[in-house]
Design an enzyme around this catalytic site. Structure first.
Site, PDB file in Angstrom:
ATOM      1  N   HIS A 168      34.010  80.876  -9.331  1.00  0.00           N
ATOM      2  CA  HIS A 168      34.188  80.017  -8.375  1.00  0.00           C
ATOM      3  C   HIS A 168      33.506  80.315  -6.953  1.00  0.00           C
ATOM      4  O   HIS A 168      34.481  80.931  -5.783  1.00  0.00           O
ATOM      5  CB  HIS A 168      35.480  79.659  -7.487  1.00  0.00           C
ATOM      6  CG  HIS A 168      35.856  78.796  -6.840  1.00  0.00           C
ATOM      7  ND1 HIS A 168      35.164  77.761  -6.325  1.00  0.00           N
ATOM      8  CD2 HIS A 168      37.044  77.906  -6.819  1.00  0.00           C
ATOM      9  CE1 HIS A 168      35.529  76.819  -5.449  1.00  0.00           C
ATOM     10  NE2 HIS A 168      37.045  76.663  -4.999  1.00  0.00           N
ATOM     11  N   ASP A 216      46.605  83.752  -7.185  1.00  0.00           N
ATOM     12  CA  ASP A 216      46.084  81.905  -6.856  1.00  0.00           C
ATOM     13  C   ASP A 216      46.957  81.214  -7.869  1.00  0.00           C
ATOM     14  O   ASP A 216      48.332  82.368  -8.213  1.00  0.00           O
ATOM     15  CB  ASP A 216      44.271  82.118  -7.480  1.00  0.00           C
ATOM     16  CG  ASP A 216      43.816  80.594  -8.487  1.00  0.00           C
ATOM     17  OD1 ASP A 216      44.489  79.566  -8.140  1.00  0.00           O
ATOM     18  OD2 ASP A 216      43.234  81.205  -9.320  1.00  0.00           O
ATOM     19  N   ARG A 228      35.020  76.835   3.798  1.00  0.00           N
ATOM     20  CA  ARG A 228      34.799  76.508   2.897  1.00  0.00           C
ATOM     21  C   ARG A 228      33.377  75.584   3.804  1.00  0.00           C
ATOM     22  O   ARG A 228      32.323  75.304   3.014  1.00  0.00           O
ATOM     23  CB  ARG A 228      35.184  75.752   1.900  1.00  0.00           C
ATOM     24  CG  ARG A 228      36.944  76.361   1.558  1.00  0.00           C
ATOM     25  CD  ARG A 228      36.378  77.322   0.109  1.00  0.00           C
ATOM     26  NE  ARG A 228      35.629  76.777  -0.304  1.00  0.00           N
ATOM     27  CZ  ARG A 228      35.539  75.875  -1.514  1.00  0.00           C
ATOM     28  NH1 ARG A 228      37.193  75.588  -2.018  1.00  0.00           N
ATOM     29  NH2 ARG A 228      34.908  74.969  -2.780  1.00  0.00           N
TER      30      ARG A 228
HETATM   31  N1   CP Z   1      40.270  75.729  -3.044  1.00  0.00           N
HETATM   32  C1   CP Z   1      39.924  74.913  -4.084  1.00  0.00           C
HETATM   33  O1   CP Z   1      38.558  74.675  -4.320  1.00  0.00           O
HETATM   34  O2   CP Z   1      40.205  73.616  -3.985  1.00  0.00           O
HETATM   35  P1   CP Z   1      40.453  72.511  -4.392  1.00  0.00           P
HETATM   36  O3   CP Z   1      40.811  72.594  -5.768  1.00  0.00           O
HETATM   37  O4   CP Z   1      40.583  71.490  -3.127  1.00  0.00           O
HETATM   38  O5   CP Z   1      38.640  72.389  -4.242  1.00  0.00           O
HETATM   39  N1  NVA Z   2      41.754  79.079 -10.775  1.00  0.00           N
HETATM   40  C1  NVA Z   2      41.966  77.347 -10.004  1.00  0.00           C
HETATM   41  C2  NVA Z   2      41.553  77.263  -8.829  1.00  0.00           C
HETATM   42  C3  NVA Z   2      41.455  76.320  -7.979  1.00  0.00           C
HETATM   43  C4  NVA Z   2      40.538  76.403  -7.035  1.00  0.00           C
HETATM   44  C5  NVA Z   2      42.312  76.714 -11.192  1.00  0.00           C
HETATM   45  O1  NVA Z   2      40.735  76.925 -11.716  1.00  0.00           O
HETATM   46  O2  NVA Z   2      42.415  74.995 -10.731  1.00  0.00           O
END
Ligand code: CP
Ligand code: NVA
Length: 312
Positions: A130, A225, A294
Site C-alpha cells: 500500500h 492495522d 493522503r
Molecule cells: N487507508 C486506506 O487505504 O483507506 P481506504 O481503504 O478507505 O481507502
Molecule cells: N490491511 C488492510 C488495509 C486497509 C487500508 C486491508 O488490506 O484491508
C-alpha cells in the site's frame, strides 16, 4: 522515476523525500492557486476491486483539484467482468487515459496491469503493498517529529500489506522499525531481507518479535492495522482469537513508548479490536492528519508521474 508505483520498492530514498517535499508545498493553502491547472486535461482511471473510502476519494479529489478528471472504472461495467483479459484491458485503457490507480485482491493482477499499460499505474492497495498510505504515514511522521531519520516506529499486528510497505519506507529513510506480530503472521522473509539491507545502508535497524511490549519500548511512533483485512472476513473469528488481547494497542501497551509518542492507523479502524477508543481518540493520536495527508501526497505523486514539464 519508475512509470509504475506498485510498492515503496519502486521509489528511491531521494524520490520519496522529493514527493514529501512537494506534498508539503501543495498542502500550504498559499500554493493551492498555483497548482490548480497543473494537470489540466489529464485523466485518471480508477479501478477498485475492493471497497475504499480514503484512497478512492482522495485520488479523485486530488486529480480534480489539479485541473484533471477522473473516470471510475467499475469492474461490472468493463468487459473484464465477461472474461476480457487484464492484458487487453490494460492495452485499451492506455489509449484513452493518462494514469490508472488500481486496488486489487491479488498483487499479480496489478503487476500484469502495469506490465501491459503504457501509462503509469499506481497501486491503491493490493494484498502485498500500500505505497500511497506509507507515503502519507512518512509525511505525518515528518510533520509531528520534525525529522524522519532516527525515529523508532513500532508496528503491532498483522504482518500484511501495510506492514510490508512500512518496512520498506522506514528502512529506506533511516527510521528504525520494530514489528510485533503473532507467530505465523510475520511479514514475508524476502521483504524483511530487503528492509534489513536498506536499513543497514541507512544506519538504522529492523527487528521482529512476538512480544508487543518489546516492540513498543521507547518507540516514537506506534501504528497498527486491522486484524481482518479486506478479503479475510472468513477468518475473522480465528484471527480475533489469535490477536486479542495481546496485540491490541491500549493504555497498558503504550506506557512503554516514549512519553511524546504518536499513534497512527491507516484506517478504517475497528475500535476496541486492534486499538482501544481511548488511544485512537486520545491526545497522542494523529490519525486524522494521516488521513488528510493522503490527498497531499497523492497530488505530489500524480504531478511527478504526469507533469512532464515539472522539474523533479
Ligand atoms: N487507508 C486506506 O487505504 O483507506 P481506504 O481503504 O478507505 O481507502
Ligand atoms: N490491511 C488492510 C488495509 C486497509 C487500508 C486491508 O488490506 O484491508
Amino acid at each position: 522515476m519508475n512509470k509504475n508505483i506498485l510498492s515503496i520498492c519502486d521509489l528511491s530514498s531521494d524520490q520519496i523525500l522529493s514527493i514529501l517535499d512537494l506534498a508539503i508545498y501543495l498542502k500550504d493553502p498559499l500554493n493551492i492557486q498555483s497548482s490548480k491547472t497543473q494537470l489540466r486535461g489529464k485523466i485518471l482511471g480508477m479501478f477498485f476491486q475492493k471497497p475504499s473510502t480514503r484512497t478512492r476519494i482522495s485520488f479523485e479529489t486530488a486529480i480534480l483539484q489539479l485541473g484533471g478528471n477522473a473516470i471510475n472504472l467499475s469492474f461490472n461495467d468493463l468487459q473484464l467482468s465477461r472474461g476480457e483479459s487484464i492484458e487487453d484491458t490494460a492495452r485499451t485503457l492506455s489509449l484513452y487515459l493518462d494514469c490508472i490507480v488500481a486496488r486489487v485482491y491479488s498483487h499479480k493482477d496489478i503487476e500484469k496491469l502495469s506490465q501491459y499499460s503504457s501509462i503509469p499505474v499506481i497501486n491503491g492497495l493490493s494484498d502485498l503493498f500500500h505505497p500511497c498510505q506509507i507515503l502519507s504515514d512518512l509525511l505525518t511522521i515528518l510533520e509531528y517529529k520534525k525529522k524522519l531519520r532516527g525515529n523508532t516506529l513500532a508496528f503491532i499486528g498483522d504482518g500484511n500489506n501495510i506492514c510490508n510497505d512500512l518496512l520498506l519506507g522506514c528502512s529506506k529513510l533511516g527510521i528504525n522499525i520494530k514489528i510485533s506480530t503473532p507467530p505465523g503472521f510475520e511479514p514475508f522473509k524476502w521483504i524483511m531481507d530487503i528492509a534489513k539491507k536498506e536499513s543497514k545502508k541507512n544506519n538504522s535497524f529492523v527487528s521482529i518479535t512476538n512480544d508487543p511490549f518489546e516492540a513498543v519500548k521507547d518507540a516514537d511512533v506506534i501504528t497498527t492495522d486491522t486484524f481482518v483485512s479486506i478479503g479475510k472476513e472468513e477468518e475473522k473469528q480465528q484471527r480475533d482469537a489469535v490477536f486479542l488481547p495481546t496485540y491490541q494497542v491500549n493504555d497498558e501497551l503504550v506506557k512503554y513508548a516514549k512519553p511524546d509518542y504518536i499513534f497512527m492507523h491507516c484506517l478504517p479502524a475497528k475500535r476496541d479490536k486492534e486499538v482501544t477508543s481511548e488511544i485512537i481518540d486520545g491526545p497522542h493520536s494523529v490519525v486524522w492528519m494521516e488521513a488528510e495527508n493522503r490527498l497531499h501526497v497523492q497530488k505530489a505523486l500524480l504531478i511527478k508521474l504526469l507533469d512532464k514539464e515539472f522539474i523533479n
